[in-house]
Scaffold this active site. Structure first.
Site, PDB file in Angstrom:
ATOM      1  N   HIS A  59     -15.417 -16.074  19.865  1.00 44.99           N
ATOM      2  CA  HIS A  59     -14.827 -15.266  18.778  1.00 44.99           C
ATOM      3  C   HIS A  59     -14.316 -16.113  17.921  1.00 44.99           C
ATOM      4  O   HIS A  59     -13.071 -16.613  18.084  1.00 44.99           O
ATOM      5  CB  HIS A  59     -13.665 -14.247  19.360  1.00 44.99           C
ATOM      6  CG  HIS A  59     -14.373 -13.099  20.280  1.00 44.99           C
ATOM      7  ND1 HIS A  59     -14.787 -11.994  20.071  1.00 44.99           N
ATOM      8  CD2 HIS A  59     -14.266 -13.336  21.875  1.00 44.99           C
ATOM      9  CE1 HIS A  59     -15.384 -11.371  21.135  1.00 44.99           C
ATOM     10  NE2 HIS A  59     -14.962 -11.963  21.978  1.00 44.99           N
ATOM     11  N   ASP A 149     -19.797  -6.843  22.270  1.00 47.12           N
ATOM     12  CA  ASP A 149     -18.595  -7.245  22.942  1.00 47.12           C
ATOM     13  C   ASP A 149     -17.299  -6.822  22.593  1.00 47.12           C
ATOM     14  O   ASP A 149     -16.888  -6.753  21.337  1.00 47.12           O
ATOM     15  CB  ASP A 149     -18.936  -8.873  23.005  1.00 47.12           C
ATOM     16  CG  ASP A 149     -17.821  -9.159  23.844  1.00 47.12           C
ATOM     17  OD1 ASP A 149     -17.549  -9.089  25.189  1.00 47.12           O
ATOM     18  OD2 ASP A 149     -16.817 -10.121  23.532  1.00 47.12           O
ATOM     19  N   HIS A 176     -21.064  -5.977  27.375  1.00 51.23           N
ATOM     20  CA  HIS A 176     -19.523  -5.963  27.796  1.00 51.23           C
ATOM     21  C   HIS A 176     -19.440  -4.809  28.834  1.00 51.23           C
ATOM     22  O   HIS A 176     -19.492  -3.525  28.270  1.00 51.23           O
ATOM     23  CB  HIS A 176     -18.697  -5.871  26.488  1.00 51.23           C
ATOM     24  CG  HIS A 176     -17.082  -5.429  26.987  1.00 51.23           C
ATOM     25  ND1 HIS A 176     -16.238  -6.526  26.679  1.00 51.23           N
ATOM     26  CD2 HIS A 176     -16.754  -4.549  27.658  1.00 51.23           C
ATOM     27  CE1 HIS A 176     -15.217  -6.161  26.900  1.00 51.23           C
ATOM     28  NE2 HIS A 176     -15.430  -5.002  27.842  1.00 51.23           N
ATOM     29  N   HIS A 229     -19.278 -12.036  30.543  1.00 53.25           N
ATOM     30  CA  HIS A 229     -18.232 -12.292  31.269  1.00 53.25           C
ATOM     31  C   HIS A 229     -17.995 -11.483  32.785  1.00 53.25           C
ATOM     32  O   HIS A 229     -17.282 -10.510  32.875  1.00 53.25           O
ATOM     33  CB  HIS A 229     -16.760 -12.007  30.660  1.00 53.25           C
ATOM     34  CG  HIS A 229     -16.762 -10.707  29.917  1.00 53.25           C
ATOM     35  ND1 HIS A 229     -17.003  -9.554  30.080  1.00 53.25           N
ATOM     36  CD2 HIS A 229     -16.458 -10.617  28.433  1.00 53.25           C
ATOM     37  CE1 HIS A 229     -16.991  -8.824  29.080  1.00 53.25           C
ATOM     38  NE2 HIS A 229     -16.667  -9.555  27.986  1.00 53.25           N
ATOM     39  N   ASP A 302     -15.712 -17.010  26.373  1.00 49.62           N
ATOM     40  CA  ASP A 302     -15.109 -15.882  25.612  1.00 49.62           C
ATOM     41  C   ASP A 302     -13.823 -16.260  24.934  1.00 49.62           C
ATOM     42  O   ASP A 302     -12.755 -15.684  25.005  1.00 49.62           O
ATOM     43  CB  ASP A 302     -14.757 -14.903  26.753  1.00 49.62           C
ATOM     44  CG  ASP A 302     -14.461 -13.559  26.117  1.00 49.62           C
ATOM     45  OD1 ASP A 302     -14.370 -13.250  24.949  1.00 49.62           O
ATOM     46  OD2 ASP A 302     -13.956 -12.677  26.984  1.00 49.62           O
ATOM     47  N   PRO A 320      -5.928  -8.714  24.555  1.00 45.96           N
ATOM     48  CA  PRO A 320      -6.468  -9.336  25.387  1.00 45.96           C
ATOM     49  C   PRO A 320      -7.265 -10.402  24.948  1.00 45.96           C
ATOM     50  O   PRO A 320      -7.966 -10.150  23.938  1.00 45.96           O
ATOM     51  CB  PRO A 320      -7.381  -8.110  26.254  1.00 45.96           C
ATOM     52  CG  PRO A 320      -7.847  -7.446  25.100  1.00 45.96           C
ATOM     53  CD  PRO A 320      -6.568  -7.352  24.007  1.00 45.96           C
ATOM     54  N   GLY A 321      -7.211 -11.780  25.608  1.00 43.97           N
ATOM     55  CA  GLY A 321      -8.045 -12.743  25.039  1.00 43.97           C
ATOM     56  C   GLY A 321      -7.216 -14.070  25.268  1.00 43.97           C
ATOM     57  O   GLY A 321      -6.015 -13.924  25.110  1.00 43.97           O
TER      58      GLY A 321
END
EC number: 3.5.2.3
Lengths: 430, 310
Positions: A59, A149, A176, A229, A302, A320-321
Site C-alpha cells: 500500500h 484488497d 482479500h 495474506h 501487505d 489496521p496495518g
C-alpha cells in the site's frame, strides 16, 4: 551506464564466492577474480546474491494519504528492503478502479525510478463489491493483478464473474478473503486472548470459508486465483487440497503472520492491529511449514503505513496495518532461514521468483546467469540490526517490530544494472 | 496500587485490602449526619464518561465527594479520532490541568489501559469504570463486598453468573475476582453468548440454569442488552426468559441462604422476575450502596498514600 563488478558474492548463498560483472543492465560475467577494469566495484564479500524481490502486496497510499506514504517514499522503502518491483494496491483515494488512476501510479513510479511500481486494479467500482470495474481497460493499460484488497469480493456471483472475465485478460484476481457477515465489528483473532480482553473476534472461518469457495469458483471457471495474506492453519489445509486438485490457485503470507501472534494483544497497543489479525502461535508454525513446502507460494508484505494518530489511540479506533517493506527479508531470515525451513534458494523462490511468476512479470525473478537482467539483491546474512521506525524510509514510523533485533540485512539493490539502494541509502537516478 | 484497570491480575491481598477499607468506611459513615471525610481534600478527581451511565458515574462522584475530593465530570459523546479530540489529547489535557485521578468509562475495550500508558509520565491514576466488553473492576469489587456481607466469606462459595457473558465486562471482572478470592464460578448461558475458548477459563460452564440452582450460594444475573435480542444470539426474548430468566419458581429452587445479584439496570420480566428483584433474597440496592463505599476505598488506596482512613 558504467559497468559494475560485485566482488566476492555467493549466488543463492551457494558455492565459493565469485565476482559478478554487470554491463548494460545485464549480467555479463560470473567468475572468481574478474578484472574490474574501469568498472565501479561493490565490495560484497560473503554476501548472498539473490534475484531482486517482488512484492505482490504493497500500500503506497498515493493518491489520497500522502501524509503516511507516497510513491517516492514507498519506493525508497522498497529499494532499501531489497525490492525491485512492487504491486501497489488499489485502495487509494480515488480508488484505482480505472485506467486514469492506474496510469498515474505507473507514471509516478517510473519518475521515481527506484523500483518498478505496478498498479493493482480494483475488481469492483470503488471497492464497493457491487459492480465490476473496467478490468479490460485497466488490463490494456498494463494491469495484470486485480484486487479489492481491504475488502473481500464477497458476493459469490460477482466473484465468479470477475474470475471468468479475467481469463480473457491473462490476469490474476487476488482475493482479500474475509466473509464480512462473520467479521462484523471484529477487532482481533477470535481466540482465548481476544475473548479475555473483550475484543470482538475475527474468526478463522471467515477467511477459510471464502478461500474454499473461491477455490471452487476457480475450478468452475478455470481462472487463476491468488489468495492474499493467508493467516490461518485452516487456509493452508484448503490450499493444499485445492492444489492437489489442480486448481490454479496461488497464495501469499505476510512476514507478520509468520513472526507475530495474538500474544501481542495484551496491552492493547494498536501497532499490532492488522487485517487479517495476528493469529495464534500454532497458526504461525503451520504457515511457516506451508511456505517451506510451497503450499503457500510466496511472501508479500501487505506494507500498510498509517499516521501516528491512527495508531496512538484506543484499539477499536485504530486502523489496521503495519509497515513491512524494510523488515520482510529479516523476518523471513528469522522465521524460515535460521530454523532451517528454507535455504537461500528457497528465499529467492518465495521473495522473488514465485511472485514474479504469479504476476506474470518479465524481467524479475530471473535466474542469476549471464545474459539475464541485473535485477538483484545483495544480503549480508551475518548482520543483525535493531528496528527503529523513525529510521525507516516510510513517512509513517510506527511498527510492531520497534526495538526488535532481526537477522539479515539488505546491503545493495540493483534494478536493471543500476544501484537503487546501497548500505542504507537510496541512490536516485543520475 | 497506581491504577485500577482490571481484576485480571489483581492479587487476593490487594483486593481484600480494598474490601476491608470499604467495610471500614461504611462503619465510619454509619449514622453520620454529615457524610464527609477529609481524606482526599485537595485532590482532584475527573470522571470521563464516553458512554451513557447514571449509576456508575453518580456512585464515583458521591464516593469522591464523601472523601472531600474535588470531583469534575466530563461527559463526552463520540469516542474515536476523527469525531473530535482524541482520547489521548483529552487525557493529557486533564492531567496537565491537574487531575490526580481519571475515572474512565469508554466503549473501546482497553481504553483504560491506553490511558494509563499515556498518563504514566504525568503521574495521574486511572480507574477503569468499564471499558467496552473487557472489564468493570469496581463492579466486581462491590459485588464481592455484598457477597461478603451476605455470606460471610467468598472462599469456597459456588456462584453462578447467568446471561450474556460474551459481551459482559461485569462477568469478566467477576470471574477473575471471585476465582482469585477462592470462589467456584459457574457460567450459565446459551453457547452463542459465551466467549471463545471459555473452557480454558478457571470456571465451569453450563447451559442449564435449573440444574445449577440447588448448589449455588449466589446467582448473578446479567442484563440482556436490546441489541443482542435482535442480533440473532438467541431465537426470541421469550425463549431466553424461559431458559435463563430468574423466575419465582427458580428462586424457590435456590438454597435458603443464596443471594441474588444484578449489576443493573434490570430488565424486569426478561432476565429477572419483578418479584425476585424486589425480594429479600435480592441484594440489588445493597450492591448500589456498597458501590459508593468500594469506590471510596479504591480512591483511598490510589490517592491517600499515608493518611488515615478517617
Amino acid at each position: 551506464m558504467t559497468a559494475l563488478v560485485l566482488r566476492g558474492v555467493r549466488p543463492y548463498g551457494e558455492g565459493d564466492p565469485v565476482d559478478v560483472r554487470i554491463e548494460d543492465g545485464l549480467v555479463a560475467a560470473i567468475e572468481p577474480g574478474l578484472d574490474a577494469g574501469d568498472a565501479e566495484v561493490v565490495e560484497a564479500h560473503g554476501q548472498v546474491l539473490l534475484p531482486g524481490f517482488v512484492d505482490l502486496h504493497t500500500h503506497l497510499r498515493e493518491p489520497g494519504r500522502e501524509d503516511t506514504e507516497t510513491i517516492a517514499t514507498g519506493s525508497a522503502a522498497a529499494a532499501l528492503g531489497g525490492y525491485t518491483a512492487v504491486f501497489a494496491m488499489a485502495n487509494t483515494d480515488p480508488v484505482a478502479d480505472n485506467a486514469v488512476v492506474v496510469e498515474h501510479v505507473w507514471r509516478r513510479g517510473r519518475e521515481v525510478g527506484l523500483v518498478d511500481v505496478h498498479p493493482v486494479g480494483a475488481v469492483t467500482v470503488g471497492l464497493r463489491g457491487e459492480k465490476l470495474a473496467e478490468l479490460g481497460t485497466m488490463a490494456a493499460a498494463g494491469v495484470r493483478v486485480f484486487s479489492d484488497d481491504g475488502h473481500c469480493v464477497h458476493d459469490p456471483l460477482l466473484m465468479r464473474r470477475a474470475l471468468e472475465y479475467s481469463t480473457a485478460l491473462d490476469a490474476v484476481v487476488a482475493q482479500h478473503a474475509e466473509e464480512p457477515r462473520l467479521t462484523v465489528g471484529a477487532q482481533a483473532h477470535e481466540g482465548e486472548r481476544a475473548a479475555r480482553l473483550g475484543l470482538a473476534g475475527w474468526p478463522a472461518v471467515a477467511e477459510e470459508s471464502i478461500v474454499a469457495r473461491d477455490c471452487l469458483l476457480a475450478r468452475q471457471t478455470g481462472a487463476r486465483l491468488h489468495v492474499c495474506h493467508v493467516s490461518t492453519a485452516g487456509t493452508a489445509e484448503i490450499l493444499r487440497w485445492a492444489k492437489g486438485q489442480g486448481i490454479e490457485v496461488s497464495a501469499e503470507v505476510t512476514p507478520h503472520h509468520l513472526l507475530l501472534d495474538d500474544d501481542r494483544l495484551a496491552g492493547y497497543d494498536p501497532v499490532n492491529k492488522v487485517n487479517p489479525p495476528l493469529r495464534t502461535a500454532a497458526d504461525t508454525k503451520v504457515l511457516r511449514d506451508a511456505l517451506a513446502e510451497g503450499v503457500v507460494d510466496c511472501v508479500a508484505t501487505d506494507h500498510a503505513p498509517h499516521a501516528a494518530q491512527d495508531k496512538d489511540c484506543e484499539w477499536s479506533a485504530a486502523r489496521p496495518g503495519m509497515l513491512g517493506l524494510q523488515t520482510a527479508l529479516p523476518v523471513v531470515v528469522a522465521t524460515m532461514v535460521e530454523p532451517g525451513l528454507l535455504d537461500w534458494r528457497g528465499v529467492a523462490r518465495v521473495l522473488s521468483e514465485r511472485p514474479a511468476e504469479i504476476a506474470g512479470l518479465p524481467g524479475h525473478g530471473r535466474p542469476i546467469a549471464v545474459g539475464e537482467p541485473a535485477t538483484l539483491t545483495l544480503v549480508d546474512p551475518a548482520a543483525r540490526w535493531t528496528v527503529r521506525g523513525a529510521e525507516l524510509a516510510s513517512i509513517a514510523a510506527n511498527t510492531p517490530y520497534e526495538g526488535m533485533e532481526l537477522p539479515g540485512r539488505v546491503v545493495t539493490t540493483l534494478l536493471r544494472g543500476r544501484i537503487t539502494a546501497h548500505e542504507g541509502m537510496v541512490r536516485e537516478r543520475e | 496500587m497506581k491504577h485500577l484497570l482490571a481484576t485480571d491480575g489483581l492479587d487476593a491481598d490487594t483486593a481484600t485490602a480494598v474490601l476491608d477499607t470499604a467495610e471500614e468506611l461504611k462503619h465510619v459513615l454509619l449514622g453520620r449526619e454529615v457524610k464527609k471525610l477529609p481524606t482526599l481534600r485537595g485532590r482532584t478527581v475527573v470522571t470521563m464518561f464516553y458512554e451513557a451511565s447514571t449509576r456508575t458515574r453518580v456512585s464515583f462522584e458521591i464516593a469522591g465527594k464523601w472523601m472531600s475530593a474535588d470531583v469534575i465530570n466530563v461527559s463526552a459523546s463520540g469516542s474515536s479520532v476523527g469525531k473530535g479530540e482524541s482520547l489521548r489529547d483529552t487525557a493529557l489535557t486533564l492531567a496537565a490541568a491537574g487531575a490526580d485521578c481519571v475515572i474512565v468509562r469508554h466503549p473501546a475495550s482497553g481504553a483504560a489501559h491506553r490511558l494509563a500508558g499515556w498518563l504514566t509520565e504525568a503521574g495521574t491514576s486511572v480507574v477503569n469504570a468499564g471499558d467496552g466488553t473487557h472489564e468493570h473492576p469496581t463492579q466486581a469489587l462491590l459485588d464481592a463486598a455484598t457477597l461478603r456481607e451476605r455470606l460471610g466469606d467468598i472462599a469456597g462459595r459456588r456462584i453462578a453468573i447467568v446471561g450474556d457473558v460474551l459481551h459482559s465486562r461485569v462477568a469478566r471482572s467477576n470471574v477473575h475476582l471471585l476465582t482469585t478470592l477462592g470462589a467456584e464460578v459457574v457460567l450459565v448461558a446459551p453457547p452463542t453468548l459465551l466467549p471463545a475458548h471459555v473452557d480454558r477459563w478457571p470456571v465451569t460452564v453450563s447451559h442449564t440454569l435449573d440444574a445449577e440452582l440447588p448448589g449455588l450460594d449466589a446467582v448473578m444475573m446479567l442484563r440482556v442488552q436490546a441489541e443482542r435480542m435482535h442480533g440473532g444470539f438467541f431465537p426470541s426474548a421469550r425463549e431466553y426468559s424461559i431458559a435463563y430468566g430468574l423466575s419465582e419458581a427458580r428462586l424457590r429452587a435456590l438454597p435458603e441462604h443464596a443471594v441474588v445479584l444484578h449489576p443493573g439496570p434490570m430488565l424486569r420480566g426478561m432476565e429477572i422476575a419483578s418479584a425476585v428483584a424486589d425480594s429479600q433474597r435480592a441484594a440489588i440496592t445493597q450492591q448500589v450502596a456498597n458501590g459508593v463505599h468500594v469506590r471510596m476505598a479504591v480512591l483511598y488506596h490510589l490517592l491517600a498514600h499515608e493518611e488515615e482512613v478517617a
